[in-house]
Design a protein around this motif. Structure first.
Motif: not given
Ligand SMILES: [Mn+2]
Ligand SMILES: [Mn+2]
Ligand SMILES: [Zn+2]
Ligand SMILES: [Zn+2]
Lengths: 138, 138
Positions: A41-45
DNA sequence: TTATAAATGCACTTCCGTTGCATTGTATTT
DNA sequence: AAATACAATGCAACGGAAGTGCATTTATAA
């Protein structure tokens, strides 16, 4: 109606963008989630940040861990006013063998369990496995 | 009084030296064991063999798996005549937070658990955690 | 004895959880 | 506002446990 900021504050946890996002993610999910669910859900993190955020939430009883027997730890938000620590507050969890989802049955408390003499019960984990309401079609 | 050979035979499993040894090891243990426990007991044997032996035992309901929440799978011999598959036959397990040992409480069956409408219960895992009789001194 | 299939051993892989350390960001003090 | 102190984040790497592929050995049956 408390805001998330107020909740984190009350637990003495710093309010950060990441934490707000993860909290919201957990809040809108109706099922327990794995760390990979959050990762997706949070690719960037970063994995580690997500991991540590959930850990922090757990230590502050914002979320509780669920061991549903799949071998992968899942997490779900605690109810407001929930005391996961206290044995009488423990609810049961249901794992669907069909859709592989795990849900909290917060209304269903774990019944009194008798243990033999000499044994001291401090905590109970009860997972029911089967077919969930969405999958059973009943 | 059945011999181990006869038991394996009755399950259509070949009798091998390794299997007899592992069975005996499980039989004399009063607690559930991990794969590493078995590894440590049999230095000379290969991990994989031990792993697959236990798997074989499990598939033939000679042993049952226990997920006590430590994250490490444990195994214990089934009672004679035990049907792990059948829900009514499920007993509870106790994990000691002090000595880290897990035992089968075969006399203590899992009580009837109510689930919400639409949910179908097929299997139940119940682990009580606390202090065992040996550690409590009661 | 020979043929067949299963059991064993070795090497390698994958997945999840976890930690160390450098960097960035936030809050507090001067 | 600048300096300080500490917490949060990101990156890299590690470790344990579970699982797989394949060659070799061992047991059973023809
Ligand atoms: Mn729950
Ligand atoms: Mn048991
Ligand atoms: Zn389902
Ligand atoms: Zn103990």
């Amino acid at each position: 109606m408390k805001t998330i900021e107020q909740l984190l504050d009350s637990k003495n946890i710093r309010v950060t963008a990441m934490r707000l996002l993860i909290y919201k993610f957990l809040a809108e999910k109706q099922v327990a989630v794995t760390l990979s669910d959050i990762e997706n859900a949070f690719d960037k993190a970063d994995r580690t940040t997500l991991y540590r955020t959930v850990k922090t939430f757990e230590e502050s009883t914002i979320v509780h861990q669920i061991d549903d027997g799949t071998g992968i730890t899942k997490y779900a938000l605690c109810e407001k006013g929930c005391n996961c620590d206290i044995e009488t507050d423990l609810h049961l969890h249901f794992h669907c063998n069909n859709c592989n989802e795990t849900v909290c049955l917060t209304e269903h408390k774990i019944p009194q369990i008798k243990v033999p003499n000499g044994f001291i019960s401090e905590d109970i984990n009860l997972v029911v496995k089967g077919v969930c309401d969405k999958c059973s079609g009943l």
